[in-house]
Every structure is written in structure tokens, then in C-alpha cells.
Enzyme design. Structure first.
Site, PDB file in Angstrom:
ATOM      1  N   GLY A 185     -27.209 -68.811 -16.170  1.00 30.44           N
ATOM      2  CA  GLY A 185     -25.972 -68.171 -16.599  1.00 30.44           C
ATOM      3  C   GLY A 185     -24.992 -69.114 -17.259  1.00 30.44           C
ATOM      4  O   GLY A 185     -23.932 -68.691 -17.726  1.00 30.44           O
ATOM      5  N   ARG A 194     -34.986 -85.160 -14.331  1.00 30.61           N
ATOM      6  CA  ARG A 194     -34.336 -86.143 -13.463  1.00 30.61           C
ATOM      7  C   ARG A 194     -33.172 -85.487 -12.732  1.00 30.61           C
ATOM      8  O   ARG A 194     -32.315 -84.851 -13.354  1.00 30.61           O
ATOM      9  CB  ARG A 194     -33.832 -87.314 -14.317  1.00 30.61           C
ATOM     10  CG  ARG A 194     -33.101 -88.374 -13.549  1.00 30.61           C
ATOM     11  CD  ARG A 194     -32.696 -89.534 -14.450  1.00 30.61           C
ATOM     12  NE  ARG A 194     -31.774 -89.137 -15.510  1.00 30.61           N
ATOM     13  CZ  ARG A 194     -31.162 -89.998 -16.319  1.00 30.61           C
ATOM     14  NH1 ARG A 194     -31.422 -91.286 -16.214  1.00 30.61           N
ATOM     15  NH2 ARG A 194     -30.329 -89.581 -17.245  1.00 30.61           N
ATOM     16  N   LYS A 220     -17.699 -65.710   0.062  1.00 30.69           N
ATOM     17  CA  LYS A 220     -16.252 -65.949  -0.051  1.00 30.69           C
ATOM     18  C   LYS A 220     -15.902 -66.859  -1.223  1.00 30.69           C
ATOM     19  O   LYS A 220     -14.822 -66.736  -1.809  1.00 30.69           O
ATOM     20  CB  LYS A 220     -15.694 -66.500   1.258  1.00 30.69           C
ATOM     21  CG  LYS A 220     -16.001 -67.954   1.556  1.00 30.69           C
ATOM     22  CD  LYS A 220     -15.365 -68.388   2.876  1.00 30.69           C
ATOM     23  CE  LYS A 220     -15.694 -69.836   3.195  1.00 30.69           C
ATOM     24  NZ  LYS A 220     -15.179 -70.247   4.510  1.00 30.69           N
ATOM     25  N   ALA A 280     -21.870 -61.054   3.882  1.00 28.62           N
ATOM     26  CA  ALA A 280     -20.476 -61.034   3.434  1.00 28.62           C
ATOM     27  C   ALA A 280     -19.597 -62.027   4.171  1.00 28.62           C
ATOM     28  O   ALA A 280     -18.499 -62.357   3.702  1.00 28.62           O
ATOM     29  CB  ALA A 280     -19.904 -59.622   3.588  1.00 28.62           C
ATOM     30  N   SER A 281     -20.051 -62.528   5.310  1.00 34.02           N
ATOM     31  CA  SER A 281     -19.251 -63.494   6.071  1.00 34.02           C
ATOM     32  C   SER A 281     -19.538 -64.939   5.668  1.00 34.02           C
ATOM     33  O   SER A 281     -18.896 -65.859   6.165  1.00 34.02           O
ATOM     34  CB  SER A 281     -19.533 -63.330   7.570  1.00 34.02           C
ATOM     35  OG  SER A 281     -20.910 -63.583   7.840  1.00 34.02           O
ATOM     36  N   ARG A 304     -31.384 -83.953 -23.373  1.00 32.82           N
ATOM     37  CA  ARG A 304     -31.322 -85.014 -24.383  1.00 32.82           C
ATOM     38  C   ARG A 304     -32.651 -85.020 -25.141  1.00 32.82           C
ATOM     39  O   ARG A 304     -33.686 -85.406 -24.602  1.00 32.82           O
ATOM     40  CB  ARG A 304     -31.056 -86.353 -23.691  1.00 32.82           C
ATOM     41  CG  ARG A 304     -30.634 -87.485 -24.610  1.00 32.82           C
ATOM     42  CD  ARG A 304     -30.174 -88.686 -23.780  1.00 32.82           C
ATOM     43  NE  ARG A 304     -28.871 -88.456 -23.182  1.00 32.82           N
ATOM     44  CZ  ARG A 304     -27.716 -88.890 -23.692  1.00 32.82           C
ATOM     45  NH1 ARG A 304     -27.711 -89.588 -24.817  1.00 32.82           N
ATOM     46  NH2 ARG A 304     -26.577 -88.641 -23.083  1.00 32.82           N
ATOM     47  N   HIS A 337     -33.939 -75.023 -11.440  1.00 31.34           N
ATOM     48  CA  HIS A 337     -32.951 -75.206 -12.507  1.00 31.34           C
ATOM     49  C   HIS A 337     -33.526 -75.971 -13.697  1.00 31.34           C
ATOM     50  O   HIS A 337     -33.443 -75.524 -14.852  1.00 31.34           O
ATOM     51  CB  HIS A 337     -31.728 -75.973 -11.989  1.00 31.34           C
ATOM     52  CG  HIS A 337     -31.020 -75.328 -10.844  1.00 31.34           C
ATOM     53  ND1 HIS A 337     -31.022 -73.970 -10.630  1.00 31.34           N
ATOM     54  CD2 HIS A 337     -30.266 -75.857  -9.841  1.00 31.34           C
ATOM     55  CE1 HIS A 337     -30.311 -73.700  -9.554  1.00 31.34           C
ATOM     56  NE2 HIS A 337     -29.845 -74.821  -9.057  1.00 31.34           N
ATOM     57  N   HIS A 345     -28.601 -69.577 -10.994  1.00 29.22           N
ATOM     58  CA  HIS A 345     -27.296 -69.572 -11.657  1.00 29.22           C
ATOM     59  C   HIS A 345     -27.255 -70.483 -12.879  1.00 29.22           C
ATOM     60  O   HIS A 345     -26.401 -70.309 -13.754  1.00 29.22           O
ATOM     61  CB  HIS A 345     -26.174 -69.900 -10.672  1.00 29.22           C
ATOM     62  CG  HIS A 345     -26.108 -71.336 -10.265  1.00 29.22           C
ATOM     63  ND1 HIS A 345     -26.846 -71.859  -9.239  1.00 29.22           N
ATOM     64  CD2 HIS A 345     -25.377 -72.371 -10.762  1.00 29.22           C
ATOM     65  CE1 HIS A 345     -26.580 -73.143  -9.118  1.00 29.22           C
ATOM     66  NE2 HIS A 345     -25.692 -73.484 -10.023  1.00 29.22           N
TER      67      HIS A 345
END
Length: 518
Positions: free
Chosen positions: A202, A356, A43, A37-38, A369, A261, A199
């Protein structure tokens, strides 16, 4: 009386998924626990998203939040650290204070039981010993994953409600370390309790890929080797490591971007049609296509590392990768990589999938593409260009199709133009949630469609581990390229050798992201 919550639930799952294990328990207490959490991720991303959900009434009404980290902090100090990222409007101040009143914080070590026992006591106090569901978000370095997950399992699990664990990448460094982590987690949790977050899954246009492919006959019937010449999946950033030099130098661009990704996007582009939209049906097809991909070899790769630009107008622009104080002077870590993947199945045999990615390039861009074959029997004296379907992930979500038309006027000249769906123009009043918003809500709803399953990880590492080990074992030097360039020229040559044609003559006019650069 439909609330925003009702609408988001409808958008996250089909009605049949309630009986298939996807639930949103609006009347049961939920506790969201943030480990780390720090840290920066908490944050900048996690707390802001949780605040926005609370502000917009998108969470179950009885949801509370608890942070955990080694630092001796208070809720007020976390609130102060998060403020620049929370985007609080003046009229929202009362609700903002209500949000923080639902927060608690516990300080403790990650490698002992005492802190976790205190955490569990705090959670029980917050839940008033009622039946409650718990979500554990591990915004932590991988070095503490094993200790933390063991302590969660032994001490902090909800007895009556469900438990879900969100894990951030990296999911290992290679096939062996990833498998060891998967085996460790499998000994503690069921697969339906694990949410490995990438992520990019998403993002709006990544989630749109399935609809584009399987909801349009005009595309689905041409989505094969008879019609498509090559596929280029690109991730470009104009900035460098920005304080992450130590982390990045350990992992590099292949582990940081390409192996996760870009490969996840490839699996959505190349997979076969699933039998339904159920998360496991979709993930089954992703695994099948990953199994068809040959192991990547050095002859199918270009590796690069950026240099500073001596003519740069800022110190940042003049600083090369190895001049970063957190990076070793003799580092061989690539900041740019291009890899050509080959899929050995009936649909894609012979079609190069070019991945790439790079830092310190000429622009920020992520896109897919799809380049179609040349028109057979050309009657336009070689003036035609290849059709391309371009799916722009960021910045400025868009979908456009490059095609040839006659130029307006008295002549019979032909030119490239596009059928354009730029979200900024077509959906002016629509709010597009960011990737973390979608994915955290998916966890509340129990939808694992956009999360990575262990067998997907295993296949991804099978493809990339040999080349990663070879690069490290043989200390292969990356080709240098200058800050603000398109990357190594050798990468353009490899694209050309793999049936991707780039003329540089076309400029997309669809919105702010318009560019002539590939």
C-alpha cells in the site's frame, strides 16, 4: 458536484473494472467488523484510519463499525484507548462524536459459537435487517485464525450482500503451515473474498513501481540483464523489537520482513508487463516471476544479530537482542538478514537480486536500488561511477537517478549528481495516504491488486522454507553486529561479490532523508 469519494474511486480503479467485479456500493449499508478490537493494531492503525475515512467522506454513507474481542470493554473505553492516535482537530469534534456513535462493541470468545451469535445479532440490529455488505478485519494472532474464520462463515456472513475478509500476516511459518491455512480458507471462502494484507503493497512508491517501469520507454528498454548489474532492495530500522521480542523471536527477520515485504517488492521490479491493470493480470505476472526464482541457500545468505553498544547514551542503546527480557538468552534468531536471489529467466539470468533487512541499524530506510552496468570503453580514466535508479519508499518518498556530469567551472572534472523527484518538493500540497488507508479503501472497492493471492504465498514459501528449516535444524549462529552500525561487514562483502559496487563517495541531497550510508 464531485465529492472526495468520487475522486478516490477514480484513483482506485479503471472504468472497466465495474463490470469485472470491482464495485463501490455507495447506497448500500456496509458494516466493518474489527476482530481483535482491544489490540495494538486496532487502536494504532485500524480505528484511526476508519475515523479519517469518515471525517473525509470517503466511505459509503451507510457504513457502521463493530469491534469484537475477548476483553470486557465498551465503545467508550476503546475510544479512550484510540484517542492518542486519532489526530482529532478541535473543529472536528462534532464529527468525531458522530463517528463513535456509529460504533458498537461485542465481547466474546474466539473458540465458541455463543459470542459470534451475539455478534451476528448485533450486526443485524445495526443493519436493521436490510441488505448489507460486511467486511471482517482479523487483527488477530494466527493461533485463532481457523476458529474465527469457521465461526464467521457459519454464523456471521451477510446473506444478501457481499462478504470480504482481511487477514494480517503471518500467513504461516513455512510452506506446509501456509498451505494448510490456504486450504482451510479456500474451504470457507472464494479467493475474491480474501484480502491478505501486506501493508508494504500500500505504500506510495511501491504502488508507483508499475508506472515507473511500464510507463517510461527510457526505463523499460533498459530493464534487463544487458543493462542492469544488480538490484538491491533494502529495509533498515534503527530500533529493536520494542516490546515484540516474544513474537519476533518466534518468527525472525526473514519471516517478518524478507519473505513478504521485500519479496513482494522484488516481484514488482522483476515481473513481465501484464496484459492490463486488472488485479489478476498483475498477480499472474508476479507468480510467474516468483516461479523463476531459485530456492535460497545458506551460501547466498548473511545472518546477523545485534549487540548493545557499550558506549550508548541510553539503556536501550546498550541493550542487545538476547538481553531483551522476552527473548531467550541463547536465541539464534537473526535480527539481520541479507539474501541473494537468482531469477532463472531470459530477462534476469545472471542479475543478483539482493534483499537486505535488519533492526538496530544506523538509520530508518526502505528503498530499491537498481544499479546499471559499467560504461564500456571508459574514456574518463576510471572516474565514472555506475548509474543507479533509486526508488525511496520511506522515509520521504523519492525517485532519483544517479548519473555522471561535468563539474561546473573551467576544468573538465566529472562528478556524480542526480535527476531528482523528491515528493516533498515536487508535490508539496499533495496528501499521501498511508499504506493502511489505501488498502482498506481497496477492500471497500473490491480491488485485490495490492493483496497477496494464495499462489503467490505458495511460491514465496517455496523459496524460503528450506533455508528457514536449515537455520533452525542446525542452530546456525548469526554474526553479531553493534547497535547503530550498518550491519555485519560480511554483508558488504557479499554485495560486492554479487556485482554491487558501493564507493561511499556520493551523498543524495534530496530532502530530509539525505544520507551517504547504504
Amino acid at each position: 458536484d464531485h465529492t472526495a469519494l468520487d475522486l478516490i474511486i477514480k484513483s482506485l480503479k479503471s472504468p472497466t473494472m465495474v463490470c469485472e467485479g470491482t464495485h463501490f456500493d455507495g447506497k448500500i449499508p456496509h458494516t466493518f467488523v474489527i476482530f481483535g478490537a482491544s489490540g495494538d493494531l486496532a487502536k494504532k492503525k485500524i480505528y484511526p484510519k476508519l475515523w479519517w475515512f469518515y471525517r473525509d467522506d470517503l466511505l459509503p454513507k451507510l457504513t457502521k463499525f463493530c469491534g469484537y474481542a475477548r476483553s470486557m470493554l465498551t465503545v467508550d473505553s476503546i475510544k479512550e484507548q484510540c484517542l492518542p492516535y486519532m489526530k482529532v482537530q478541535s473543529h472536528e469534534q462534532k464529527k468525531y462524536e458522530e463517528f463513535w456513535a456509529l460504533n458498537e462493541y461485542v465481547s466474546g470468545r474466539y473458540d465458541g459459537r455463543t459470542g459470534f451469535e451475539l455478534l451476528n445479532q448485533q450486526l443485524e440490529l445495526m443493519e436493521n435487517k436490510n441488505k448489507a455488505n460486511r467486511i471482517f478485519y482479523l487483527a488477530l494472532p494466527p493461533s485463532v485464525f481457523e476458529e474465527v474464520t469457521v465461526n464467521i462463515k457459519q454464523i456471521c456472513m451477510s446473506v444478501c450482500g457481499w462478504n470480504r475478509v482481511i487477514i494480517e500476516k503471518p500467513f504461516g511459518r513455512d510452506d506446509a503451515s501456509s498451505q494448510a491455512l490456504s486450504d482451510h480458507l479456500a474451504a470457507l471462502f472464494h479467493e475474491d473474498q480474501l484480502y491478505r494484507i501486506d501493508h508494504y503493497l500500500g505504500k506510495e512508491m511501491v504502488q508507483n513501481l508499475m508506472t515507473i517501469r511500464f510507463g517510461n520507454k527510457i526505463l523499460s528498454s533498459t530493464w534487463n540483464r544487458e543493462n542492469i548489474a544488480s538490484v538491491l532492495i533494502t529495509f533498515k530500522e534503527p530500533f529493536g523489537t520494542q516490546g515484540r521480542g516474544g513474537y519476533f523471536d518466534e518468527f525472525g527477520i526473514i519471516r517478518d520482513v524478507m519473505q513478504n515485504h521485500l519479496l513482494q517488492i522484488l516481484s514488482l521490479v522483476a515481473m513481465e508487463k501484464p496484459v492490463s491493470c486488472h488485479p489478476d493480470d498483475i498477480r499472474d505476472e508476479k507468480v510467474k516471476v516468483l516461479k523463476s526464482i531459485e530456492t535460497l541457500t545458506l551460501k547466498d545468505m548473511v545472518l546477523g544479530q545485534y549487540l548493545g553498544n557499550p558506549q550508548g547514551t541510553t539503556d536501550d542503546a546498550r541493550t542487545g537482542y538476547v538481553e531483551d527480557p522476552t527473548v531467550s538468552d541463547d536465541s539464534n534468531t537473526p535480527t539481520y538478514a541479507l539474501g541473494v536471489l537468482k531469477i532463472n529467466n531470459e530477462r534476469w539470468q545472471g542479475v543478483p537480486f539482493i534483499l537486505r533487512c535488519g533492526k538496530r541499524l544506523n538509520e530508518r530506510k526502505a528503498e530499491v536500488r537498481i544499479q546499471y552496468q559499467d560504461v564500456p570503453g571508459d574514456i574518463f580514466e576510471g572516474n565514472t561511477k555506475r548509474n543507479e535508479l533509486v526508488i525511496r519508499v520511506q522515509p520521504g518518498e523519492a525517485l532519483y537517478f544517479k548519473m555522471m556530469t561535468k563539474s561546473p567551472g573551467i576544468t573538465f572534472d566529472i562528478e556524480e549528481t542526480e535527476l531528482d523527484l523528491t515528493y516533498e518538493h515536487r508535490y508539496k500540497d499533495s496528501y499521501l495516504p498511508d499504506a493502511y488507508e489505501r488498502l482498506i479503501l481497496d477492500v471497500f472497492c473490491g480491488s485485490q491488486m495490492h493483496f497477496v493471492r494464495s499462489d503467490q504465498l505458495r511460491e514465496a514459501w517455496r523459496i524460503f522454507t528450506p533455508i528457514l528449516h536449515q537455520i533452525e535444524r542446525e542452530h546456525i549462529r548469526p554474526i553479531t553486529y553493534q547497535y547503530g552500525s550498518r550491519g555485519p561487514k560480511e554483508a558488504d562483502r557479499m554485495c560486492e561479490e554479487n556485482n554491487f559496487k558501493y564507493s561511499g563517495s556520493y551523498k543524495w541531497h534530496g530532502g530530509k532523508a539525505a544520507t551517504s550510508n547504504l
